[in-house]
Structure formats: C-alpha cells, structure tokens
Design a protein around this motif. Structure first.
Motif, PDB file in Angstrom:
ATOM      1  N   LYS A   1      36.812  52.936 -31.896  1.00 44.01           N
ATOM      2  CA  LYS A   1      35.867  52.234 -32.763  1.00 44.01           C
ATOM      3  C   LYS A   1      36.047  50.728 -32.671  1.00 44.01           C
ATOM      4  N   LYS A   2      37.320  50.265 -32.641  1.00 44.25           N
ATOM      5  CA  LYS A   2      37.578  48.840 -32.519  1.00 44.25           C
ATOM      6  C   LYS A   2      37.079  48.314 -31.176  1.00 44.25           C
ATOM      7  N   ALA A   3      37.305  49.102 -30.099  1.00 45.54           N
ATOM      8  CA  ALA A   3      36.834  48.685 -28.778  1.00 45.54           C
ATOM      9  C   ALA A   3      35.309  48.622 -28.739  1.00 45.54           C
ATOM     10  N   GLU A   4      34.658  49.620 -29.368  1.00 48.97           N
ATOM     11  CA  GLU A   4      33.193  49.629 -29.406  1.00 48.97           C
ATOM     12  C   GLU A   4      32.658  48.441 -30.198  1.00 48.97           C
ATOM     13  N   LEU A   5      33.306  48.124 -31.330  1.00 46.10           N
ATOM     14  CA  LEU A   5      32.884  46.987 -32.142  1.00 46.10           C
ATOM     15  C   LEU A   5      33.092  45.675 -31.391  1.00 46.10           C
ATOM     16  N   LYS A   6      34.208  45.576 -30.671  1.00 45.21           N
ATOM     17  CA  LYS A   6      34.487  44.370 -29.891  1.00 45.21           C
ATOM     18  C   LYS A   6      33.448  44.192 -28.788  1.00 45.21           C
ATOM     19  N   ALA A   7      33.103  45.295 -28.107  1.00 41.72           N
ATOM     20  CA  ALA A   7      32.095  45.222 -27.058  1.00 41.72           C
ATOM     21  C   ALA A   7      30.731  44.840 -27.628  1.00 41.72           C
ATOM     22  N   LEU A   8      30.411  45.371 -28.820  1.00 44.50           N
ATOM     23  CA  LEU A   8      29.138  45.048 -29.455  1.00 44.50           C
ATOM     24  C   LEU A   8      29.077  43.570 -29.828  1.00 44.50           C
ATOM     25  N   LYS A   9      30.169  43.031 -30.373  1.00 43.70           N
ATOM     26  CA  LYS A   9      30.209  41.612 -30.718  1.00 43.70           C
ATOM     27  C   LYS A   9      30.072  40.746 -29.473  1.00 43.70           C
ATOM     28  N   LYS A  10      30.719  41.174 -28.389  1.00 44.07           N
ATOM     29  CA  LYS A  10      30.639  40.421 -27.132  1.00 44.07           C
ATOM     30  C   LYS A  10      29.219  40.416 -26.604  1.00 44.07           C
ATOM     31  N   GLU A  11      28.547  41.572 -26.687  1.00 41.65           N
ATOM     32  CA  GLU A  11      27.161  41.669 -26.215  1.00 41.65           C
ATOM     33  C   GLU A  11      26.239  40.817 -27.081  1.00 41.65           C
ATOM     34  N   ASN A  12      26.420  40.837 -28.400  1.00 42.21           N
ATOM     35  CA  ASN A  12      25.614  40.008 -29.291  1.00 42.21           C
ATOM     36  C   ASN A  12      25.822  38.522 -29.006  1.00 42.21           C
ATOM     37  N   ARG A  13      27.083  38.155 -28.733  1.00 43.27           N
ATOM     38  CA  ARG A  13      27.372  36.759 -28.423  1.00 43.27           C
ATOM     39  C   ARG A  13      26.706  36.338 -27.111  1.00 43.27           C
ATOM     40  N   ARG A  14      26.734  37.257 -26.125  1.00 42.44           N
ATOM     41  CA  ARG A  14      26.094  36.954 -24.840  1.00 42.44           C
ATOM     42  C   ARG A  14      24.593  36.798 -24.999  1.00 42.44           C
ATOM     43  N   GLN A  15      23.982  37.710 -25.779  1.00 48.84           N
ATOM     44  CA  GLN A  15      22.540  37.609 -26.002  1.00 48.84           C
ATOM     45  C   GLN A  15      22.181  36.322 -26.739  1.00 48.84           C
ATOM     46  N   MET A  16      23.011  35.927 -27.710  1.00 45.29           N
ATOM     47  CA  MET A  16      22.757  34.693 -28.444  1.00 45.29           C
ATOM     48  C   MET A  16      22.862  33.482 -27.525  1.00 45.29           C
ATOM     49  N   GLN A  17      23.858  33.497 -26.621  1.00 42.68           N
ATOM     50  CA  GLN A  17      24.001  32.390 -25.676  1.00 42.68           C
ATOM     51  C   GLN A  17      22.797  32.302 -24.743  1.00 42.68           C
ATOM     52  N   GLU A  18      22.325  33.461 -24.255  1.00 40.90           N
ATOM     53  CA  GLU A  18      21.157  33.461 -23.384  1.00 40.90           C
ATOM     54  C   GLU A  18      19.910  32.968 -24.131  1.00 40.90           C
ATOM     55  N   LYS A  19      19.806  33.369 -25.407  1.00 42.79           N
ATOM     56  CA  LYS A  19      18.670  32.938 -26.210  1.00 42.79           C
ATOM     57  C   LYS A  19      18.703  31.427 -26.421  1.00 42.79           C
ATOM     58  N   ASN A  20      19.882  30.890 -26.720  1.00 45.96           N
ATOM     59  CA  ASN A  20      20.020  29.451 -26.908  1.00 45.96           C
ATOM     60  C   ASN A  20      19.751  28.699 -25.613  1.00 45.96           C
ATOM     61  N   LYS A  21      20.230  29.271 -24.505  1.00 50.23           N
ATOM     62  CA  LYS A  21      19.998  28.646 -23.204  1.00 50.23           C
ATOM     63  C   LYS A  21      18.514  28.609 -22.879  1.00 50.23           C
ATOM     64  N   SER A  22      17.822  29.721 -23.167  1.00 49.98           N
ATOM     65  CA  SER A  22      16.380  29.775 -22.917  1.00 49.98           C
ATOM     66  C   SER A  22      15.627  28.792 -23.800  1.00 49.98           C
ATOM     67  N   ALA A  23      16.068  28.668 -25.063  1.00 51.30           N
ATOM     68  CA  ALA A  23      15.419  27.717 -25.971  1.00 51.30           C
ATOM     69  C   ALA A  23      15.611  26.287 -25.493  1.00 51.30           C
ATOM     70  N   ARG A  24      16.816  25.944 -25.022  1.00 49.96           N
ATOM     71  CA  ARG A  24      17.061  24.595 -24.517  1.00 49.96           C
ATOM     72  C   ARG A  24      16.235  24.304 -23.271  1.00 49.96           C
ATOM     73  N   GLN A  25      16.095  25.342 -22.426  1.00 47.42           N
ATOM     74  CA  GLN A  25      15.294  25.173 -21.211  1.00 47.42           C
ATOM     75  C   GLN A  25      13.832  24.930 -21.560  1.00 47.42           C
ATOM     76  N   ASN A  26      13.305  25.654 -22.568  1.00 48.40           N
ATOM     77  CA  ASN A  26      11.933  25.464 -23.000  1.00 48.40           C
ATOM     78  C   ASN A  26      11.692  24.062 -23.532  1.00 48.40           C
ATOM     79  N   ILE A  27      12.671  23.573 -24.317  1.00 50.69           N
ATOM     80  CA  ILE A  27      12.562  22.210 -24.858  1.00 50.69           C
ATOM     81  C   ILE A  27      12.576  21.184 -23.737  1.00 50.69           C
ATOM     82  N   LYS A  28      13.429  21.420 -22.746  1.00 53.67           N
ATOM     83  CA  LYS A  28      13.538  20.489 -21.604  1.00 53.67           C
ATOM     84  C   LYS A  28      12.239  20.486 -20.794  1.00 53.67           C
ATOM     85  N   ASP A  29      11.645  21.702 -20.598  1.00 53.55           N
ATOM     86  CA  ASP A  29      10.391  21.784 -19.830  1.00 53.55           C
ATOM     87  C   ASP A  29       9.240  21.105 -20.557  1.00 53.55           C
ATOM     88  N   ASN A  30       9.241  21.243 -21.909  1.00 53.95           N
ATOM     89  CA  ASN A  30       8.147  20.629 -22.678  1.00 53.95           C
ATOM     90  C   ASN A  30       8.314  19.110 -22.786  1.00 53.95           C
TER      91      ASN A  30
END
Length: 495
Positions: free
Chosen positions: A466-495
């Motif tokens: 359960k701890k390993a699954e929770l850790k993996a889930l947190k890591k995946e959420n963090r990765r998705q958040m980083q990609e989302k922030n990266k995409s948002a910064r790219q959109n701002i830069k393009d505009n």
C-alpha cells in the motif's frame, strides 16, 4: 586547582545528563487543568458513529481486588487502584457515542429527587395549574455493563543497572506493575451475556540517580547527588484500560451484529480486520511483551569471518584466520540444517602454520526461535582437508552462538565452535594418547531468502504494498503536474 577543575567538570556533567529532570521540577504551585487523555481516548472520540445508540446502564464497575497500596514496611489503608471505575466507564461510553448512558450507580438519589418533583407538581396541580404535566418515565437499559478491576499485580518486572569508579557513580532502576479489567455486556430482556472482553495495562516506574563522593583536597570532601523518579499514574492506566475495553466491546458487538456502524460494508470489514490483527498479535504476545511469531525464513545463506586456535601436541598456539560460507534449511521453528564450507589456518608460533578446508553438516537448535535475539546450539560431522586435499580426515564439531535479527531478512551472529579430529597428525606431530583438536569463533551474517507465511508478515507485506502504491501514485501526480505546468509555460511563451 586541578582537583577543583576535575570536580567542577564532573558536577557539570551530572547536571547536563539529568537536565531534563531539572527543567521539569515543580518549583511552584500549578493551577487546576483539564484531565489528561490517552491515545485510546482520541480513538474513541473519532470512532465511527452507530446506526442507533444503545441505552446502557452501569450499576457498579468496582475494584474487585481488595488490594491495598504496598509500602516498604507492609501496606496502608489506601487502595491500590481508584474506586471510581464506574465514573471512568461512564465517561468512556459517553466519548464513544455508541451508548446512551443512564444513571444507575446512585439510583436511590435519583428516585428520591423524582419523588420530590412529583410531590411538588401534585401540590402545584391542586392549587394553581390543574394541567401541570406528569413527570416523564425513566429510560430503561437495553444492556447492562458489568465487570471491574479483577487484578493489580505489583513488581512483575524489576531491575536496574549502575556503575561506580573512584567515587563517581550512576544508577538506574525500574519497576513494572500490571492492572487487568474485565467488561461484559448483559441483555436486560433475557439475561444472556452478550460479550465479554479482557484488557490489561502495564504501569511503569523509573528512577535515575548520579552521585559524586571525592576528596578534592586534604580534609576537603566533595559530595553531591542528583536524581529523579517517574511513576506512571495508576488512575491514568486504569482509565486507558477501561477505554480500551469499551473499544473492544464495540467491535466485538459489530462482529456478532449486535449493533452496526454507519459505515459501508468495505469500511466495516476493514475495521474488523484491523481489530482481528491486533487481537492475533495480542494472543501471540506473552506476559513480558514477547511477541511470539515466526521471524526467520525457511532458507538462508550465511557468511562469517573469525579466528582459529590450535590445541595439539605443539606449544604456543597462535590465533589464525578463518572464513565461512554456508546454507541453512529450516526444519521447524526450533531446528535447522546447516551446510558450510570453511577456509582457515592453524598455527603454532615458529613451529607450524598450514592452511585447511572443511565441509561441515550441523543440526542447529534455536532456544528462543520467536524472539529477535536467540541463543542457539549446534553440532554435527565434517571433513578436514589440507589446502590441496593431500589428507582428508573426518571430524566432529559442536558449539554455541547468539543471533540477532537486525531486519526481517538479516541476522547478525557470533559463534564459538570446538572441533575434534580423529587423528593425532593434524599438526604433523604424533604424541600422547589424545587426538588433535582446534577451536573456531567469529562474527557473521545470515541472509534469509524468504519470510514465514504468518498473519503478521502478511499484514506487513500488505502495508508495504500500500505504501509503495501510494508513493507511485504521488510520483505520477507530481509528474503530471510538472507536465501541466510546463505546457502552461510553453503556451504563455508562444502567446
């Protein structure tokens, strides 16, 4: 001057090592405060709510030990435990929100007061208000809660340690007592005992002291002493035991469907599963907090380094090098087979020094197999050979050791072993009527390749997953958040 400095340094050391006691000294009066809570109190208050509270009556939850407080010269007329068990139980039932507690301990006082109210209303009805309502009836209990404190055992464990050198000494002492309560639920409609639970709680007392007794100068004696004692309050221990009994009674009733919580089936099953796990652990734990469960796996590899000492026909035996590799197979919790290969030297100073190998088969007996620390005995047969197998001789060996489990799959051990060779030619000299022998000892590790299939280990593995699954889930959420922030910064830069 040097003596004064030494004495000052010792006193300063004693003060610093016991500063925790000094910083908590009761130098002034303390104001009244709200009573202390225990971890079980918090758990009861956060317990899931019932579908419908049970009306419960408590007539008397009393001290059934009849025991008086022990002192050095006998006993006093003060009881060993609090006589307010009924009040503590009522408070625990109230905190749980599973029971509607009705007054039964002082029922006579309640009935007298109701008679006064009834008489007053009758007079008021006659003289002023003929429509004055009658006094509502008393609630009656669906269950009665009975039981009490059934034992209070003192000094179940006592001990301590101390040391003194050149007038400077320290010591520590401890004592453990034990209180036990029983609680049962009785149906008022049938008189049947629905459930009975049994809870025990230890009570710890500790004392630490340090002292200095030293002549710092001719006819100048320096003497100082420091110490403190901590005694766990018996009332708090009794309160926690009663609260734990209420918690256990509630869950036992849920298991038998005497009452039901406001939870889903999955959440209810999880609540019962956690309680059963705690109960299994309690059943396998002995009186002195020894958790009796299989800890060592069926297979293990071992390695050790150490020394050898010759006992033959030559003088001046010298300590020589020994190394060991082995494999173990557990037969049952107490017995195991151990196959090992040893590479070692035997040496007598300036007379004999040669290298040997041995292949040993031992039967090992663990004295405390369910503990982390266990002594063990072993013995068996083997073959002794020179490095190039010029000679091969049979031998017997026996020894003892101590193993400590650092982790679930890793044990550290020390051992000593006596080897008897069926030959008098081991050191190249034949003399006397006794065969040659040698001793081996060392420090090693056991790496267990599996874990016992017990409920305790299954629960630990489930928690790890359960701890390993929770850790993996947190890591995946963090990765998705980083990609989302990266995409948002790219959109701002393009505009």
């Amino acid at each position: 001057m040097l003596n004064y400095r030494s004495a000052f340094a010792v006193i300063l050391f004693l003060l610093l090592t016991s500063c925790g006691a000094f910083f908590n000294q009761p130098y002034k009066q303390e104001r009244a405060r709200i009573g202390e809570t225990s971890p079980v109190t918090k758990k009861l208050k956060e317990f899931p709510l019932p579908q419908e509270p049970v009306v419960a009556g408590v007539y008397n939850f009393k001290d059934q030990t009849g025991q008086y407080k022990a002192v050095e010269n006998g006993s006093t007329f003060s009881t060993a435990v609090s006589q307010g068990g009924t009040t503590m139980l009522s408070k625990a039932l109230e905190d749980s929100k599973w029971f509607t507690v009705i007054e039964r301990e002082n029922l006579g006082n309640l009935l007298n007061e109701r008679n006064i109210i009834r008489s007053t209303r009758d007079e008021y009805r006659k003289n002023q208000n003929p429509n004055e309502p009658n006094l509502p009836p008393l609630l009656y209990a669906g269950i009665l809660l009975e039981g009490g404190v059934i034992s209070y055992d003192t000094n179940i464990i006592t001990g301590g340690a101390g040391a003194r050198y050149l007038g400077v000494g320290t010591s520590t002492q401890y004592r453990q007592d034990r209180i036990t309560v029983y609680l049962r639920a009785v149906s008022t409609s049938s008189g049947r005992v629905l459930k009975t639970v049994y809870i025990s709680k230890t009570i710890l007392s500790q004392a630490v002291s340090a002292n200095l007794f030293k002549y710092v100068k001719f006819q100048r004696l320096l003497e100082t002493e420091i110490g403190f004692t901590k005694n766990e309050p018996v009332q708090l221990a009794m309160k926690e035991a009663i609260e734990k009994a209420v918690e256990a009674l509630i869950i036992e009733g849920i298991k038998d469907e005497l009452w039901l919580p406001r939870l889903s089936e999955e959440a209810t099953a999880k609540l019962i599963e956690d309680y059963d796990s705690e109960k299994d652990e309690a059943i396998t734990t002995e009186l002195y907090d020894r958790f009796l469960t299989e800890r060592r796996g069926d297979y293990a590899v071992s390695a050790a380094l150490g020394g050898t000492l010759m006992n033959g026909d030559l003088a001046n035996p010298q300590l020589a090098f020994n190394s060991k590799l082995g494999f173990k197979r557990k037969l049952n919790p107490y017995l195991a087979l151990d196959v090992s290969f040893n590479k070692f030297n035997l040496e007598n100073k300036e007379l004999f020094n040669d290298g040997f190998m041995s292949f040993d088969l031992n039967l090992e007996y663990k004295i405390l197999p369910f503990d982390n620390l266990t002594p063990y005995l072993f013995g068996g047969i083997g073959t002794n050979a020179l490095d190039y197998f010029n000679t091969i001789e049979p031998k017997l060996q026996a020894g003892l050791g101590i193993e400590y489990l650092v982790k679930d799959n890793l044990g550290v051990y020390v051992f000593g072993e006596h080897n008897l060779v069926f030959s008098d030619k081991l050191d190249g000299v034949v003399s006397g009527s006794m065969d040659d022998m040698f001793y081996r000892f060392g420090l090693g590790v056991n790496i267990y390749l599996s874990t016992p299939n017990t409920k305790f280990n299954q629960r630990k593995e489930l928690e790890r997953l359960k701890k390993a699954e929770l850790k993996a889930l947190k890591k995946e959420n963090r990765r998705q958040m980083q990609e989302k922030n990266k995409s948002a910064r790219q959109n701002i830069k393009d505009n």
